[in-house]
Design an enzyme around this catalytic site. Structure first.
Site, PDB file in Angstrom:
ATOM      1  N   HIS A  16      39.647  36.255  39.519  1.00  6.36           N
ATOM      2  CA  HIS A  16      38.894  35.829  40.698  1.00  6.36           C
ATOM      3  C   HIS A  16      39.210  36.704  41.907  1.00  6.36           C
ATOM      4  O   HIS A  16      38.342  37.290  42.514  1.00  6.36           O
ATOM      5  CB  HIS A  16      39.191  34.357  41.020  1.00  6.36           C
ATOM      6  CG  HIS A  16      38.485  33.429  40.097  1.00  6.36           C
ATOM      7  ND1 HIS A  16      37.370  32.729  40.452  1.00  6.36           N
ATOM      8  CD2 HIS A  16      38.714  33.116  38.803  1.00  6.36           C
ATOM      9  CE1 HIS A  16      36.938  32.013  39.430  1.00  6.36           C
ATOM     10  NE2 HIS A  16      37.748  32.231  38.416  1.00  6.36           N
ATOM     11  N   ASP A 116      34.482  32.182  46.950  1.00  4.65           N
ATOM     12  CA  ASP A 116      34.648  32.201  45.506  1.00  4.65           C
ATOM     13  C   ASP A 116      33.878  31.015  44.923  1.00  4.65           C
ATOM     14  O   ASP A 116      33.703  29.972  45.578  1.00  4.65           O
ATOM     15  CB  ASP A 116      36.142  32.078  45.154  1.00  4.65           C
ATOM     16  CG  ASP A 116      36.372  32.014  43.654  1.00  4.65           C
ATOM     17  OD1 ASP A 116      36.501  33.085  43.051  1.00  4.65           O
ATOM     18  OD2 ASP A 116      36.383  30.896  43.075  1.00  4.65           O
ATOM     19  N   SER A 271      44.114  36.042  30.844  1.00  4.78           N
ATOM     20  CA  SER A 271      45.358  35.695  31.518  1.00  4.78           C
ATOM     21  C   SER A 271      45.883  34.344  31.045  1.00  4.78           C
ATOM     22  O   SER A 271      47.038  34.024  31.252  1.00  4.78           O
ATOM     23  CB  SER A 271      45.132  35.655  33.030  1.00  4.78           C
ATOM     24  OG  SER A 271      44.073  34.765  33.319  1.00  4.78           O
ATOM     25  N   TRP A 334      51.689  43.396  20.525  1.00  8.57           N
ATOM     26  CA  TRP A 334      52.277  43.587  21.859  1.00  8.57           C
ATOM     27  C   TRP A 334      52.489  42.196  22.473  1.00  8.57           C
ATOM     28  O   TRP A 334      51.531  41.456  22.678  1.00  8.57           O
ATOM     29  CB  TRP A 334      51.339  44.444  22.721  1.00  8.57           C
ATOM     30  CG  TRP A 334      51.968  44.810  24.011  1.00  8.57           C
ATOM     31  CD1 TRP A 334      51.688  44.283  25.240  1.00  8.57           C
ATOM     32  CD2 TRP A 334      53.002  45.773  24.209  1.00  8.57           C
ATOM     33  NE1 TRP A 334      52.494  44.854  26.187  1.00  8.57           N
ATOM     34  CE2 TRP A 334      53.315  45.775  25.583  1.00  8.57           C
ATOM     35  CE3 TRP A 334      53.709  46.630  23.350  1.00  8.57           C
ATOM     36  CZ2 TRP A 334      54.285  46.597  26.126  1.00  8.57           C
ATOM     37  CZ3 TRP A 334      54.676  47.444  23.893  1.00  8.57           C
ATOM     38  CH2 TRP A 334      54.960  47.437  25.263  1.00  8.57           C
ATOM     39  N   ALA A 338      49.240  43.386  28.705  1.00  7.87           N
ATOM     40  CA  ALA A 338      48.949  44.779  28.300  1.00  7.87           C
ATOM     41  C   ALA A 338      47.891  45.348  29.245  1.00  7.87           C
ATOM     42  O   ALA A 338      47.125  44.584  29.834  1.00  7.87           O
ATOM     43  CB  ALA A 338      48.424  44.782  26.877  1.00  7.87           C
ATOM     44  N   HIS A 355      38.714  36.547  24.196  1.00  7.85           N
ATOM     45  CA  HIS A 355      38.439  35.142  24.542  1.00  7.85           C
ATOM     46  C   HIS A 355      37.087  35.041  25.269  1.00  7.85           C
ATOM     47  O   HIS A 355      36.594  33.960  25.492  1.00  7.85           O
ATOM     48  CB  HIS A 355      39.578  34.565  25.383  1.00  7.85           C
ATOM     49  CG  HIS A 355      39.638  35.064  26.796  1.00  7.85           C
ATOM     50  ND1 HIS A 355      39.498  36.396  27.137  1.00  7.85           N
ATOM     51  CD2 HIS A 355      39.816  34.410  27.972  1.00  7.85           C
ATOM     52  CE1 HIS A 355      39.582  36.528  28.443  1.00  7.85           C
ATOM     53  NE2 HIS A 355      39.788  35.342  28.978  1.00  7.85           N
ATOM     54  N   ASN A 359      35.288  38.968  32.936  1.00  6.49           N
ATOM     55  CA  ASN A 359      35.820  40.289  33.285  1.00  6.49           C
ATOM     56  C   ASN A 359      36.096  41.103  32.025  1.00  6.49           C
ATOM     57  O   ASN A 359      35.737  42.278  31.936  1.00  6.49           O
ATOM     58  CB  ASN A 359      37.096  40.156  34.114  1.00  6.49           C
ATOM     59  CG  ASN A 359      36.813  39.583  35.489  1.00  6.49           C
ATOM     60  OD1 ASN A 359      36.149  40.210  36.300  1.00  6.49           O
ATOM     61  ND2 ASN A 359      37.282  38.373  35.741  1.00  6.49           N
ATOM     62  N   GLU A 363      34.363  44.635  30.938  1.00  2.00           N
ATOM     63  CA  GLU A 363      35.199  45.822  30.682  1.00  2.00           C
ATOM     64  C   GLU A 363      34.852  46.402  29.311  1.00  2.00           C
ATOM     65  O   GLU A 363      34.774  47.621  29.126  1.00  2.00           O
ATOM     66  CB  GLU A 363      36.681  45.441  30.760  1.00  2.00           C
ATOM     67  CG  GLU A 363      37.120  45.116  32.189  1.00  2.00           C
ATOM     68  CD  GLU A 363      38.404  44.291  32.275  1.00  2.00           C
ATOM     69  OE1 GLU A 363      39.155  44.208  31.285  1.00  2.00           O
ATOM     70  OE2 GLU A 363      38.657  43.711  33.361  1.00  2.00           O
TER      71      GLU A 363
HETATM   72  N1  UDP Z   1      44.134  41.378  31.289  1.00  2.00           N
HETATM   73  C1  UDP Z   1      44.976  42.450  31.119  1.00  2.00           C
HETATM   74  N2  UDP Z   1      45.973  42.348  30.215  1.00  2.00           N
HETATM   75  C2  UDP Z   1      46.201  41.250  29.456  1.00  2.00           C
HETATM   76  C3  UDP Z   1      45.311  40.152  29.629  1.00  2.00           C
HETATM   77  C4  UDP Z   1      44.292  40.254  30.556  1.00  2.00           C
HETATM   78  O1  UDP Z   1      44.831  43.495  31.789  1.00  2.00           O
HETATM   79  O2  UDP Z   1      47.127  41.249  28.654  1.00  2.00           O
HETATM   80  C5  UDP Z   1      43.075  41.469  32.333  1.00  2.00           C
HETATM   81  C6  UDP Z   1      41.716  41.807  31.752  1.00  2.00           C
HETATM   82  O3  UDP Z   1      41.557  43.206  31.645  1.00  2.00           O
HETATM   83  C7  UDP Z   1      40.778  41.175  32.768  1.00  2.00           C
HETATM   84  C8  UDP Z   1      41.552  39.981  33.306  1.00  2.00           C
HETATM   85  O4  UDP Z   1      42.921  40.222  32.982  1.00  2.00           O
HETATM   86  O5  UDP Z   1      40.537  42.066  33.836  1.00  2.00           O
HETATM   87  C9  UDP Z   1      41.131  38.675  32.657  1.00  2.00           C
HETATM   88  O6  UDP Z   1      39.949  38.238  33.225  1.00  2.00           O
HETATM   89  P1  UDP Z   1      38.877  37.439  32.364  1.00  2.00           P
HETATM   90  O7  UDP Z   1      37.779  37.042  33.289  1.00  2.00           O
HETATM   91  O8  UDP Z   1      38.472  38.209  31.176  1.00  2.00           O
HETATM   92  O9  UDP Z   1      39.651  36.184  31.816  1.00  2.00           O
HETATM   93  P2  UDP Z   1      40.573  35.061  32.504  1.00  2.00           P
HETATM   94  O10 UDP Z   1      41.947  35.598  32.509  1.00  2.00           O
HETATM   95  O11 UDP Z   1      40.013  34.814  33.883  1.00  2.00           O
HETATM   96  O12 UDP Z   1      40.411  33.918  31.565  1.00  2.00           O
END
Ligand code: UDP
Length: 471
Positions: A16, A116, A271, A334, A338, A355, A359, A363
């Protein structure tokens, strides 16, 4: 007149905060010196989130950008809440007087407040101050169509969604199976947060017109809001927060360097995603039997008293005996956070079991990587439907929603084989993901649809600037 400022009101959490900040920075880039940014930072409800927010802000401040962060006074988080949405909404409401005080005393005219997704209760404050108010929708247009349609659905569907017959009718989408509705609306007894998107002056969505034409058209022509005009929608995405590459490549990236192109399936669950041993073992068996190379980011269940935050995985406890040894030549597990964006950018990654957080999905599309969605929480079941049935960039996987989103080893094996080579479904998803990669990149280029939407947003903000209270 002094430069009008756009007031951003984010909530905590990487998906967010960073997404709203990045959209604000893009807005500044479009507006030149015509606008400035003020970010209101609500005190975070947990130490973990507070540390994460502080780290993001330090990075932004160090980057020399013209962004002013205003920290709001600490507030007591509620103790008697039901769902996470209600929890966040209640904290936001407690912050309302502080938000009002800061906006009223800003030294420059206010071009608009951008809230938001979770903060629309603050509309009462901005309406009172007669400030144009926008919402930043961190999810996609399909989810926005659903949310705008929700008040009518509540009347039309007298039972819980999971008990209804047939499909949910959301204009702009194919018939939505009740099993794909967002988690926060699956329990009518829950005194959940009421979203007020339809009352805003505009909705900024992290999507691109090319990705979701049908849902965006349905919203624009009022089909999701019982014929009433919906606020103007600005699809400005994909907004993705790219950090500069680290000096030393991460160990996961070094491991990928040794793999051949498009040979590795990545598994990563946002996350908040984690697995206990029975599910982790099932994944391990599925991966082993698939025969494919894999990079698996595995997090363990939260520590007692640790809220909802996953812990670093204890691999000895979670994985089957001998698994790491048997797969050491073709897989890496891992056990902690990551660098997902860097990993998805690597040519060795050919598929992504995700999941389906929005985001992560963007990506993946940005790099043309097809997906197999495994929804766990929030709106991810709806996103999985969008990725598979609307965009065609993902292969379907059977996730047992009523069994805590369990996936059997044999199903994961099937989905990974389909995604990474297999049959027609995988081939089509790979092709479509490549098309979407091009569409995403074109959209944000000069002359692209998201570029134009950002331009029009920046003009609307500039024109709407008002002098508030004492400024
Ligand atoms: N992310 C990351 N490494 C991890 C897990 C998540 O860099 O091990 C980043 C991912 O690239 C994304 C964000 O955390 O940018 C997760 O956002 P998303 O909207 O996909 O899911 P949320 O965490 O909000 O459920």
């Amino acid at each position: 007149m002094a430069t009008p400022t756009v007031v951003l009101v984010p909530v905590w959490g990487a998906g967010h905060l960073m997404s709203l900040l990045d959209s604000g920075k893009r807005l500044l880039a479009r507006a030149g010196r015509a606008l400035s940014l003020t970010v209101l930072v609500m005190s975070a409800p947990t130490e973990h989130l507070a540390a994460e927010v502080a780290a993001h802000i330090r990075r932004e401040e160090a980057s020399g950008l013209d962004v002013r962060f205003v920290h709001l006074p600490a507030v007591e988080p509620p103790t008697d809440w039901v769902g996470i949405e209600e929890f966040v909404s209640r904290i936001v409401q407690v912050n309302a007087p502080h938000v009002r005080a800061v906006i009223s005393s800003l030294p420059s005219p206010v071009a608009g407040v951008v809230l938001d997704f979770f903060c629309t209760t603050l509309l009462d404050v901005s309406r009172d101050l007669a400030v144009p108010t926008y919402v930043y929708f961190t999810s996609n247009a399909a989810m926005l169509a659903f949310m705008l349609r929700l008040p009518a659905l509540h009347e039309e569907v007298p039972v819980e969604f999971e008990e209804m017959e047939g499909a949910v009718d959301v204009p702009g989408l194919p018939p939505l199976p009740p099993s794909s509705v967002p988690t926060p609306v699956t329990d009518k007894k829950n005194p959940n947060y009421t979203w007020r998107f339809a009352e805003t002056d505009g909705i900024i969505v992290n999507t691109a017109a090319e990705l979701e034409q049908s849902a965006l058209a349905a919203i624009a022509n009022g089909r999701c809001t019982r014929g009433a005009r919906a606020p103007k929608v600005y699809p400005i995405g994909p907004v993705i927060s790219f950090a500069p590459p680290p000096e030393q490549p991460h160990e996961c990236v070094r491991w990928l360097d040794a793999q051949s192109p498009a040979s590795v399936v990545l598994l990563c669950f946002g996350s908040g995603g984690f697995f206990a041993a029975p599910q982790a073992r099932e994944i391990a068996h599925g991966l082993e039997r698939s025969g494919h190379r894999f990079l698996w980011v595995l997090r363990g269940p939260p520590a007692p008293g640790g809220g909802r935050h996953p812990t670093d995985a204890n691999l000895a406890e979670l994985l089957p005996d001998g698994f790491l040894d048997r797969t050491k030549d073709r897989g890496l597990v891992w056990p902690t956070w990551a660098p997902q964006k860097e990993i998805l950018a690597h040519a060795a990654v050919g598929g992504f079991v995700t999941h389906g957080g929005w985001n992560s999905s963007l990506e993946s599309l940005w790099h043309g990587v097809p997906m197999a969605p495994w929804p766990l929480y929030a709106e991810q079941h709806t996103n999985a439907f969008t990725l598979v049935a609307v965009m065609g960039v993902a292969v379907a996987m059977k996730v047992e929603r009523k069994r805590d989103n369990f996936v059997e080893a044999v199903e994961l094996e099937r989905a990974v084989k389909e995604l990474m080579g297999g049959g027609e479904e995988g081939r089509k998803a790979r092709e479509k993901a490549k098309e979407m990669k091009a569409a995403c990149r074109n959209a944000v280029e000069e002359g692209g649809s998201s570029y134009a939407a950002l331009q029009s947003l920046s003009e609307a903000l500039y024109k709407g600037a008002v002098v508030v209270g004492t400024n």
